[in-house]
Design an enzyme around this catalytic site. Structure first.
Site, mmCIF file in Angstrom:
data_model
loop_
_atom_site.group_PDB
_atom_site.id
_atom_site.type_symbol
_atom_site.label_atom_id
_atom_site.label_comp_id
_atom_site.label_asym_id
_atom_site.label_seq_id
_atom_site.Cartn_x
_atom_site.Cartn_y
_atom_site.Cartn_z
ATOM 1 N N HIS A 127 0.746 -1.151 0.105
ATOM 2 C CA HIS A 127 -0.014 0.013 -0.047
ATOM 3 C C HIS A 127 0.849 1.144 -0.085
ATOM 4 O O HIS A 127 0.288 2.387 -0.200
ATOM 5 C CB HIS A 127 -1.133 -0.107 1.301
ATOM 6 C CG HIS A 127 -1.919 -1.108 1.352
ATOM 7 N ND1 HIS A 127 -2.741 -1.329 0.318
ATOM 8 C CD2 HIS A 127 -2.230 -2.069 2.223
ATOM 9 C CE1 HIS A 127 -3.531 -2.614 0.612
ATOM 10 N NE2 HIS A 127 -3.300 -2.795 1.723
ATOM 11 N N ASP A 251 -3.910 -12.631 4.376
ATOM 12 C CA ASP A 251 -5.225 -12.343 4.785
ATOM 13 C C ASP A 251 -6.590 -12.620 3.979
ATOM 14 O O ASP A 251 -7.829 -12.391 4.540
ATOM 15 C CB ASP A 251 -5.301 -10.532 5.141
ATOM 16 C CG ASP A 251 -4.707 -9.990 4.159
ATOM 17 O OD1 ASP A 251 -4.592 -10.460 2.980
ATOM 18 O OD2 ASP A 251 -4.612 -8.754 4.146
HETATM 19 ZN ZN LIG Z 1 -4.057 -7.241 3.303
#
Ligand SMILES: [Zn+2]
Length: 361
Positions: A127, A251
């Site tokens: 990110h 995740d």
């Molecule tokens: Zn993630």
């Protein structure tokens, strides 16, 4: 095939995030599982360097680096850098080592010292933007690895496959106008950060080198594998990467505490096998895996072990997990999704030609 190299530094544990889900406990859990499952014995463990400033500056802005270094130096434990990201005095060195591991791994893969490698680093990276931190990420490790392969080693084409449950928006941003990097992201839809639309296929010279696969809540092993086979594999056949890097977030495991996808450890093993098949086909079996997310520490340890086990055994095994069953989903919507992506994705069109400047002379 040589045994995988594992990049790890104790500095990764000193990135202190207080009670945050992106915690040192994640790595401790993985390390413990590698010991108890006997996988550790088969791995060459490498201590990564601190990435050099000139390499960092190739991606990140000097002002951000100065601000981040100063923030870490002054931060007490658990101070917020942005709305999701926490940094502490140990975070600066941890981030330099995490980016250093990405570069070291790329160098080792491309100089034939190893065939596969796994960077067990934190903070994660996908990110992170050139000018700021985002979503638990400080430096964009996988983007730095790709830039190193292209600009220092001289490769023409690198593929980045991002199977983290969140869209790899930072990586997409860095290479959105760049045909040298084919970026693929699977992600839960809807989910933070809200980017990663099917229609986002790259721009300008990078048009056609960005593939987003947003998946509905609950989709797991069968759906990830099917999109790999029907969308990603044919696109890689066209692109012919000289190196595959994987933004390996865990995740999308069904037990994860931040997302609602349906993968199991066995599914991650199968995805790893699918990646290695492509690496064998296109780039002499060279693939580097970089840890991104994954917040249920046992699911994370199981899934990373399943990945590494597959790198060692060269084929996916079944893993028994005591984390409850993966969710049932309606697979019918998948056909429509695959059809929609196939229709808009330039690399999957028969007449699409690769840009002349990414072809080997
Ligand atoms: Zn993630």
């Amino acid at each position: 095939m040589s045994e995988p190299w594992l990049y790890y530094s104790d500095s990764f544990l000193a990135h202190d995030t207080g009670g945050h889900p992106e915690s040192p406990e994640r790595l401790r859990s993985i390390l413990k599982q590698l010991e108890t499952s006997d996988l550790r014995r088969h791995l060459t463990v490498k201590n990564p360097r601190l990435i050099e400033r000139d390499l960092l500056l190739r991606l990140h802005e000097p002002r951000y680096l100065a601000e981040l270094e100063a923030f870490c130096a002054q931060a007490g434990s658990g101070r917020r850098l942005d709305e999701d990201t926490i940094a502490s005095p140990g975070s600066w060195a941890a981030a330099l080592n995490a980016a250093g591991a990405a570069v070291d791994m790329t160098e080792a893969l491309l100089s034939d010292r190893c065939d596969t490698a796994f960077s067990l680093a934190r903070p994660p990276g996908h990110h992170a933007m050139p000018q700021h931190s985002m979503g638990f990420c400080l430096f964009n490790n996988v983007a730095l690895a790709a830039l190193y392969a292209l600009e220092r080693v001289g490769l023409k084409r690198v593929a980045i496959l991002d199977w983290d449950a969140h869209h790899g928006n930072g990586t997409e941003h860095v290479f959105y106008r760049d045909p040298r990097v084919f970026f693929v992201s699977w992600h839960q839809d809807p989910n933070w950060p809200g980017t990663g639309l099917i229609e986002d296929i790259g721009e300008g010279p990078g048009m056609g080198y960005n593939l987003n696969i947003p998946l509905p809540v609950g989709y797991g092993d069968a759906e990830f594998l099917r999109t790999f086979e029907t969308l990603v594999a044919p696109a890689l056949d066209k692109f012919q990467p000289e190196l595959i890097l994987v933004s390996a977030g865990y995740d999308a495991h069904h037990a994860d505490i931040l997302t609602q996808m349906g993968l199991t450890a066995t599914g991650f093993a199968q995805l790893t096998e699918a990646v290695m098949k492509q690496a064998g086909r296109h780039c002499r079996g060279k693939a580097g895996f970089l840890l991104e997310g994954g917040y249920h520490v046992q699911a994370l340890a199981n899934s990373v072990s399943a990945t590494i086990d597959t790198l060692l055994e060269e084929q996916a095994r079944r893993f028994a997990e005591s984390l409850g069953p993966a969710p049932e989903v309606d697979p019918l919507a998948l056909d429509a999704l695959i059809e929609k992506i196939s229709a808009v994705q330039p690399l999957l069109q028969r007449d699409f030609k690769l840009a002349a400047d990414i072809l080997v002379d």
